[in-house]
Design a protein around this motif. Sequence first.
Motif, PDB file in Angstrom:
ATOM      1  N   ASP A 365     -33.531   7.662   9.290  1.00  0.00           N
ATOM      2  CA  ASP A 365     -33.008   8.655  10.205  1.00  0.00           C
ATOM      3  C   ASP A 365     -33.889   9.896  10.147  1.00  0.00           C
ATOM      4  O   ASP A 365     -33.796  10.672   9.208  1.00  0.00           O
ATOM      5  N   ALA A 366     -34.763  10.023  11.144  1.00  0.00           N
ATOM      6  CA  ALA A 366     -35.708  11.139  11.120  1.00  0.00           C
ATOM      7  C   ALA A 366     -34.976  12.471  11.133  1.00  0.00           C
ATOM      8  O   ALA A 366     -35.510  13.476  10.666  1.00  0.00           O
ATOM      9  N   ALA A 367     -33.730  12.474  11.594  1.00  0.00           N
ATOM     10  CA  ALA A 367     -32.972  13.721  11.653  1.00  0.00           C
ATOM     11  C   ALA A 367     -32.824  14.344  10.269  1.00  0.00           C
ATOM     12  O   ALA A 367     -32.699  15.555  10.133  1.00  0.00           O
ATOM     13  N   SER A 368     -32.868  13.522   9.224  1.00  0.00           N
ATOM     14  CA  SER A 368     -32.689  14.066   7.886  1.00  0.00           C
ATOM     15  C   SER A 368     -33.973  14.696   7.355  1.00  0.00           C
ATOM     16  O   SER A 368     -33.950  15.459   6.411  1.00  0.00           O
TER      17      SER A 368
ATOM     18  N   ALA B  50     -25.645   2.812   3.638  1.00  0.00           N
ATOM     19  CA  ALA B  50     -26.847   3.645   3.749  1.00  0.00           C
ATOM     20  C   ALA B  50     -26.822   4.400   5.073  1.00  0.00           C
ATOM     21  O   ALA B  50     -26.803   3.792   6.140  1.00  0.00           O
ATOM     22  N   LEU B  51     -26.830   5.724   4.981  1.00  0.00           N
ATOM     23  CA  LEU B  51     -26.798   6.539   6.202  1.00  0.00           C
ATOM     24  C   LEU B  51     -28.015   6.273   7.083  1.00  0.00           C
ATOM     25  O   LEU B  51     -27.935   6.330   8.298  1.00  0.00           O
ATOM     26  N   ARG B  52     -29.158   5.952   6.450  1.00  0.00           N
ATOM     27  CA  ARG B  52     -30.359   5.730   7.242  1.00  0.00           C
ATOM     28  C   ARG B  52     -30.230   4.483   8.125  1.00  0.00           C
ATOM     29  O   ARG B  52     -30.933   4.339   9.104  1.00  0.00           O
ATOM     30  N   ARG B  53     -29.337   3.562   7.704  1.00  0.00           N
ATOM     31  CA  ARG B  53     -29.211   2.313   8.434  1.00  0.00           C
ATOM     32  C   ARG B  53     -28.221   2.392   9.594  1.00  0.00           C
ATOM     33  O   ARG B  53     -28.302   1.609  10.541  1.00  0.00           O
ATOM     34  N   ALA B  84     -34.608  16.502  -2.522  1.00  0.00           N
ATOM     35  CA  ALA B  84     -33.265  17.075  -2.429  1.00  0.00           C
ATOM     36  C   ALA B  84     -32.939  17.480  -0.991  1.00  0.00           C
ATOM     37  O   ALA B  84     -31.832  17.251  -0.495  1.00  0.00           O
ATOM     38  N   GLU B  85     -33.927  18.048  -0.330  1.00  0.00           N
ATOM     39  CA  GLU B  85     -33.709  18.550   1.017  1.00  0.00           C
ATOM     40  C   GLU B  85     -33.261  17.435   1.972  1.00  0.00           C
ATOM     41  O   GLU B  85     -32.297  17.586   2.725  1.00  0.00           O
ATOM     42  N   GLU B  86     -33.966  16.303   1.919  1.00  0.00           N
ATOM     43  CA  GLU B  86     -33.600  15.185   2.795  1.00  0.00           C
ATOM     44  C   GLU B  86     -32.215  14.634   2.452  1.00  0.00           C
ATOM     45  O   GLU B  86     -31.429  14.304   3.338  1.00  0.00           O
ATOM     46  N   ALA B  87     -31.915  14.560   1.154  1.00  0.00           N
ATOM     47  CA  ALA B  87     -30.613  14.026   0.738  1.00  0.00           C
ATOM     48  C   ALA B  87     -29.485  14.938   1.230  1.00  0.00           C
ATOM     49  O   ALA B  87     -28.461  14.470   1.734  1.00  0.00           O
ATOM     50  N   VAL B  88     -29.692  16.249   1.103  1.00  0.00           N
ATOM     51  CA  VAL B  88     -28.662  17.202   1.520  1.00  0.00           C
ATOM     52  C   VAL B  88     -28.447  17.105   3.041  1.00  0.00           C
ATOM     53  O   VAL B  88     -27.310  17.087   3.525  1.00  0.00           O
ATOM     54  N   ARG B  89     -29.549  16.969   3.783  1.00  0.00           N
ATOM     55  CA  ARG B  89     -29.418  16.850   5.240  1.00  0.00           C
ATOM     56  C   ARG B  89     -28.651  15.599   5.634  1.00  0.00           C
ATOM     57  O   ARG B  89     -27.790  15.627   6.507  1.00  0.00           O
ATOM     58  N   LEU B  90     -28.962  14.480   4.963  1.00  0.00           N
ATOM     59  CA  LEU B  90     -28.250  13.230   5.269  1.00  0.00           C
ATOM     60  C   LEU B  90     -26.751  13.388   4.998  1.00  0.00           C
ATOM     61  O   LEU B  90     -25.914  12.969   5.796  1.00  0.00           O
ATOM     62  N   ALA B  91     -26.422  14.024   3.874  1.00  0.00           N
ATOM     63  CA  ALA B  91     -25.013  14.211   3.517  1.00  0.00           C
ATOM     64  C   ALA B  91     -24.298  15.067   4.570  1.00  0.00           C
ATOM     65  O   ALA B  91     -23.177  14.753   4.990  1.00  0.00           O
ATOM     66  N   ARG B  92     -24.983  16.116   5.001  1.00  0.00           N
ATOM     67  CA  ARG B  92     -24.369  16.990   6.011  1.00  0.00           C
ATOM     68  C   ARG B  92     -24.168  16.260   7.338  1.00  0.00           C
ATOM     69  O   ARG B  92     -23.157  16.432   8.015  1.00  0.00           O
ATOM     70  N   LEU B  93     -25.157  15.409   7.694  1.00  0.00           N
ATOM     71  CA  LEU B  93     -25.030  14.621   8.932  1.00  0.00           C
ATOM     72  C   LEU B  93     -23.784  13.732   8.884  1.00  0.00           C
ATOM     73  O   LEU B  93     -23.051  13.618   9.858  1.00  0.00           O
ATOM     74  N   ALA B  94     -23.571  13.131   7.710  1.00  0.00           N
ATOM     75  CA  ALA B  94     -22.426  12.231   7.562  1.00  0.00           C
ATOM     76  C   ALA B  94     -21.118  12.997   7.709  1.00  0.00           C
ATOM     77  O   ALA B  94     -20.204  12.560   8.401  1.00  0.00           O
ATOM     78  N   ARG B  95     -21.058  14.166   7.072  1.00  0.00           N
ATOM     79  CA  ARG B  95     -19.815  14.938   7.161  1.00  0.00           C
ATOM     80  C   ARG B  95     -19.591  15.421   8.587  1.00  0.00           C
ATOM     81  O   ARG B  95     -18.471  15.367   9.104  1.00  0.00           O
ATOM     82  N   ALA B  96     -20.680  15.846   9.235  1.00  0.00           N
ATOM     83  CA  ALA B  96     -20.553  16.328  10.617  1.00  0.00           C
ATOM     84  C   ALA B  96     -20.061  15.213  11.534  1.00  0.00           C
ATOM     85  O   ALA B  96     -19.401  15.470  12.543  1.00  0.00           O
ATOM     86  N   ALA B  97     -20.375  13.961  11.175  1.00  0.00           N
ATOM     87  CA  ALA B  97     -19.966  12.841  12.023  1.00  0.00           C
ATOM     88  C   ALA B  97     -18.553  12.374  11.699  1.00  0.00           C
ATOM     89  O   ALA B  97     -18.071  11.398  12.266  1.00  0.00           O
TER      90      ALA B  97
END
Lengths: 371, 262
Positions: A365-368, B50-53, B84-97
Motif C-alpha cells: 500500500d503505497a499510501a503508507s 496484512a494491511l498491505r494486502r 516506524a513511519e510506515e508502520a504508524v501510517r499503516l496503523a492509522r489507515l486501518a483505524r481511519a477505515a
Amino acid sequence: MSFYDVIHSYNWNEIQKEIGRRTVEDVERALAARTPGLDDLMSLLSPQAEPFLEQMAQRAHRLTLQRFGRVMGMFAPLYLSNVCTNRCVYCGFNAGNAITRLTLTPEEAGTEGESLRRMGFRTVLLLSGEAPQVITEEYLKRVLERLRPRFSSIGIEMFPMAEKRYRELIGQGVDGLTLFQETYDETSYGEFHPGGRKCDYRWRLEAPERGGAAGFRRLGIGALLGLNDWRVEGFYVALHASHLLKTCWKSQLAVSFPRLRSSAGAYEPRFPVADRHLVQLICALRLFLPDVGFTLSTRELAPLRDCLIPLGITTMSAGSHTEPGGYSRPGKGGAQFEVADGRSPGAVAEALRRTGYEPVWKEWDAASAFA
Amino acid sequence: MKTKIKADDPLIIAGRSFGSRLLLGTGKFSSARVMKSALKASGTEIVTVALRRVELDNARDSILSAVDVGRYLLLPNTSGARNAEEAVRLARLARAAGCEPWIKLEVTPDPHYLLPDPIETLKAAEILVREGFTVLPYINADPVLAKRLEEVGTATVMPLGSPIGSNRGLKTRELIEIIIEKARVPVVVDAGLGAPSHAAEAMEMGADAVLVNTAVAVAGDPVAMARAFKKGVEAGREAFLAGLGSPRKTAEASSPLTGFLR
C-alpha cells in the motif's frame, strides 16, 4: 565494491567450461546440500543435472510453497512509449525498425491505467524505450500524478538512471525498479547493443544497486534468454542476485525469465532455450535463491505458464499489451514483442485458482509510504 | 507448587478475554474459502490480516469478506513496513477505515528473512500507544527489548520462535524462557512454528498463546492442520497448568550415594 568489480573476478569462458565439467556426483552433492552455494549452482545448471529435473522441481516447489504460499502476485505492464534511440538487435523498438512510433500523453496514460484498474490490477509496471527527450522528468511526473491514485504499487522498467533521479521518482510514488542486463557477457553485450546509450554495459549493470541505494522497495533483474548460453547466464544472474541481497538488503529482489520471442526486427535467437531448459534454470535458481521472487511474463504460451506456476514463479503479468495505448485502443502503435499468452486477466486468475493458487492483486500500500 | 487446573482459563489481552490461545494469520492460503474453513477448525478468536494486502475501502475484498468480525477479532498487521513511519501510517489507515484500534506491529526492513527491527519497532510502539492503539509487537526473542516494549505500554510481546515461514520451531527457546519469566504482559510466540508439537512446546514453557500461519496455510490439508494446531495448543496449555516435571538427562536411582544417611 560494485557488482562491476565482482563480475570481473569471474571469467565467462571459464564458468562455461566449469559447468560443462560437472559430474553426476557433483549434482548429487548439490542436491544434498541444505543451502546450495555457487559451486552447487553450477552443478544444478549443468547438462549432468538434466536427469534430476523432477527431483529439482519437487524441491523448488516445496521451497516456493513454504516461503511464498499458494498465492501469485499479479501485475500488468503499461507501455508509455515505443520511441527509442537504441539499436538492440533483438528488440521490436530498435530505432531502425519501421514501426508506428507513439508516446502516450499523461492523460492517455491515465486512461490506460484506468482500464487496467478496472481489470483488477493494483500493481503496474511502466515501460518505455530509451528516449530521454520524450520521457522527460516533467513528463514522468505528470504521468505518475495520474497513476498514483489508481495503483497501490508502481514499478518502472526503463533506461538506467542516476541515483538522484531514482530518489526523485520514489518521491513521486514509484516503489519498484526492474532492469534486465540482457546478457552479462560484456563482450557480446557490445554486439547486441551497437547503437544508443545502451552501449554502456557498466552504467546498466550498476543501475539496480543505484536503485537500491535510492530506496526502491522492489528490485528486478534478469537476462534475456536466447542471446547467450543460458547455463552461464543463469550463473551470472544468481551472482548478481547474491550481490544485491547483501548490498540492497532492504529491497525485495525478483528475477525474471524473459525468453526471446519473434519481434518486428525478426531476430532469431542465437541460443534458443528449450522448455525443459527453462524449467531447469528456474528450478536451479530457486534452490540457490529460496527467498527471491520469480517473475514470468506473457512472453510464454498459456499451457507452459500454467505448468510453471508451481515450480517457483511468484508473480506474473496477464492480459498484457506491449504496444503503447494497447489497453484502451489496441493495435495503434508498434509492439515490443508478440504476446504468447493472450488470455484475459480474469482467465489467468481462473487458471491459477484451478491450480490451487490465489491471485493477489495488491501486495503493498503505497499510501503508507507516500505522505 | 502446582498451578491449579482451571476449567475457565481465558487469554486476557488489554482487558479483553479470549477462549482460544491460538492466533491465526491469513497469508499464503490457496483461496479465501480454504482460509475460512481453516479459521473455523482452529477455534481461533484472533485473526491477523496484512494491511498491505487488503483493500480497506472495498467491501468485496477477498480476505476481509471472509473474516466474520462478529466471530473473530480482526487484528490488522503492518507487514511490509520497513520503518516506524510506515508502520504508524499503516496503523492509522486501518483505524481511519473503521478497524478497531488494535494493531500487530511488524517492522521488517529485510524483506527476505522478515526479521523485525528492534529500534524502529520500539519507536513505532511508543507513538501508537500514545495514540491509543492496543499494540502487539512482533520482536526477535530479546528479553530486554520485551521489557522496554512492556514499559512503553504494549499489550503483549510476540517473540519469534525462528525466522518467519521457516517451520523450524523454537530455535530461540532459551531466550523465550527468559521473556516469559520476566514478562508482565502476555507472551505470544509468533513465527517459525512448523508443527503442532512446536506449538505444544511453546505452551508447555508457559507462553500465553501462539500465532501460526505458514504451517497451516501451506499444509496438504490446511483445515486438518488447523485442527491439529488447536489440539497442540490446548495440550501444551493443559500440561503447563498441570505442572510438568523437570526433564532429566540421566535416570535417577534412589539415593545410591546418600542412602547411608537413613
